[in-house]
Design a protein around this motif. Structure first.
Motif, short mmCIF file in Angstrom:
data_model
loop_
_atom_site.label_atom_id
_atom_site.label_comp_id
_atom_site.label_asym_id
_atom_site.label_seq_id
_atom_site.Cartn_x
_atom_site.Cartn_y
_atom_site.Cartn_z
N ALA A 115 -4.81 36.90 98.85
CA ALA A 115 -5.25 35.55 98.44
C ALA A 115 -4.31 34.49 99.02
N ALA A 116 -3.02 34.76 98.98
CA ALA A 116 -2.05 33.78 99.49
C ALA A 116 -2.22 33.58 101.00
N ILE A 117 -2.47 34.66 101.72
CA ILE A 117 -2.66 34.53 103.17
C ILE A 117 -3.94 33.75 103.47
N ARG A 118 -4.98 34.01 102.69
CA ARG A 118 -6.24 33.30 102.95
C ARG A 118 -6.08 31.80 102.70
N VAL A 119 -5.32 31.44 101.69
CA VAL A 119 -5.09 30.02 101.43
C VAL A 119 -4.28 29.40 102.57
N ALA A 120 -3.26 30.09 103.02
CA ALA A 120 -2.39 29.53 104.06
C ALA A 120 -3.04 29.59 105.44
#
Lengths: 338, 338
Positions: free
Chosen positions: A209-214
């Motif tokens: 999720a964090a990678i997708r946001v960034a």
């Protein structure tokens, strides 16, 4: 003739997890006189790199494991104190593959002389102008093959390799996202190095999720220094024809039975290339890499952090800091000259 | 105007393991009349490929998953029975992406006309001169990049893809080693196709040991159709700068929680490239591939096996034979014309 005594940290047994002083104890042994073109260096700087942990094991690796009983292999910079080589005089400074020891005896042909008068800090040759800088340079440009506009994700982005990867990727016109383990490291990446986004992987919760946001447009190049769960999560975020440059998997080196990644089906789903490499693969192009990196450093386009710890006897606990992420940039042991 | 009734096998629910008739039941629905350049084919041949199992799931994939309620997607060859396209007349034979159904309605622009008079068996266009042959051709030559003298290891080597891979690798001057699951398949590879060595993976015991015996100089190219434990073992046998072409991982498709490979550290140890691909990546080069494959087939340089099973209603149990390895070469359903 003075017989020099050599403090060495040597491999007494192969570690299962993190190496401790029973695996890597100290001993004091005489330094043999140089002969047949050999040179004895008094070491000034010893490089500490995650790869050394791999050489302590006996799994097949890109170079031979360290033999039991041998001093721990490492890049070193030292001053010539005895020479049987016509190419080296006492007082010269040179770099070589040496060991965790006070003195290194080595054939002169294995030494690269360094120009102390050039005004470049010697430790730089172990980092941004040495193995870690070259690893970043060839790994990103030749293995990752970024194009302008690509999103480049870098793990261990505040490390000696990752921080150079990110800055070179910025110079290629990429959107660069770094993962690091402290807010201070993340701030440095964003504010000083110009990364477009950062992820504190120790606080972000779900990696995917964090990678997708960034990386809202997905990941075109993933430069992987850590492996494990972050590698597995990054696989899910890759774009079609993405490239994964596998530099090393520090998160797994001290974890004997780490589970394998479960998302490799992404390789077929997105026609992904995952390529391992070591800097040694590019040895014939080192002059090109060093010249380019030096040009960028001199021009102020490439920043770097070093953490220099004094004292050979601090070497093992300092080495272990690579694995808890408490170091700030390239980690080097310095042995001050009297 | 006659309303044709269409027997379809459709995706009612996504299978967790092997699909059964509750996941893929039959229904009979009317075939809508063709309009706006559309054509209705009466299907003659339906291709059965491992990839279809992937499309039945809802994980991201290289093409959209099959929507629930839709007939199961598949390559088909059929005879035109109704046409609203100026390019197709009743009686023409053509190939398209259709489904597990008696009739396929499709825009004419999505059809490739086949020349029935050329004397090439139509089913060949679903196999050696179609998707599986092209997968082998591009996957080996472009992803695997074999050089003369290389050792090429192929898993599922008696399959529609693997058997073509091995024969092309032989033509490149490679030493070719095939893995298959029955003695009959192994004999075919060695005696008829000229493989240099074979491994019956169901009887060999330790995969790594068997691969090392069959590949005494190590593996330069591994063409992987199976994944799982064989992939993991093959990693240990790779030479420096080896290439792994990942075509598909049939051993894992019906195993929801298959553990990940544990030997990926070999990527760094040997500077290995693992590259996933699908034949769709090479669509713009299909004419080149088909021409070369046809030339080899006509010249007798490329042999192939097909297993043709009559009857649309046999389609699901026949499909499942791909996963127990009981098929002999390219698996096709034939719907005989009255």
């Amino acid at each position: 003739m003075t017989t020099l005594m050599n403090r060495q940290y040597y491999l007494a047994s192969r570690p299962a997890g993190a190496p401790d002083s029973s695996n890597v104890p100290a001993r004091d042994v005489p330094v043999p006189e140089p002969a047949d073109g050999e040179v004895v260096l008094k070491n000034l700087y010893i490089s500490l790199d995650p790869a050394i942990r791999g050489w302590m094991g006996d799994d097949p690796n890109y170079i031979e494991p360290i033999a039991l009983g041998d001093a721990v292999r490492s890049s070193v910079i030292g001053r010539v104190v005895k020479s049987d080589s016509p190419d080296f005089a006492e007082g010269d400074v040179a770099m070589t593959v040496g060991a965790w020891e006070a003195y290194t005896r080595v054939p002169g042909v294995m030494l690269n002389k360094l120009d102390e008068a050039a005004g470049i800090p010697l430790s730089t040759y172990l980092g941004v102008l040495g193995p870690t800088g070259l690893t970043a340079y060839f790994g990103l440009l030749d293995v990752g093959r970024p194009k302008a506009g690509d999103t480049v994700l870098v793990s261990a982005a505040a490390g000696a390799v990752g921080s150079v990867v990110g800055q070179i990727a910025k110079m290629q016109g990429c959107r660069v996202v770094g993962m690091a383990g402290t807010d201070d490291k993340c701030r440095w990446l964003e504010e000083d190095l110009g990364f477009d986004a950062v992820i504190n992987y120790k606080q972000c919760g779900d990696y995917e999720a964090a990678i997708r946001v960034a990386c809202p447009k997905g990941v075109d190049v993933y430069f992987d220094n850590v492996g494990g769960e972050i590698f597995d999560a990054a696989l899910l975020c890759l774009n079609k024809f993405a490239r994964v440059a596998v530099c090393g998997w520090i998160s797994t080196y001290n974890v004997p039975d780490a589970p394998g990644p479960t998302n490799l089906w992404q390789l077929v789903a997105e026609s992904v290339t995952v390529q391992g490499f070591t800097v040694i693969d590019y040895m014939d192009r080192f002059p090109e890499g060093i010249a380019q990196l030096a040009e960028w450093v001199v021009a102020g386009k490439l920043q770097f952090r070093e953490e220099i710890v004094d004292g050979l006897d601090n070497i093992l606990p300092t080495f272990l800091r690579l694995f808890d992420g408490s170091n700030q940039g390239k980690l080097v042991i310095r042995i001050p000259e009297e």
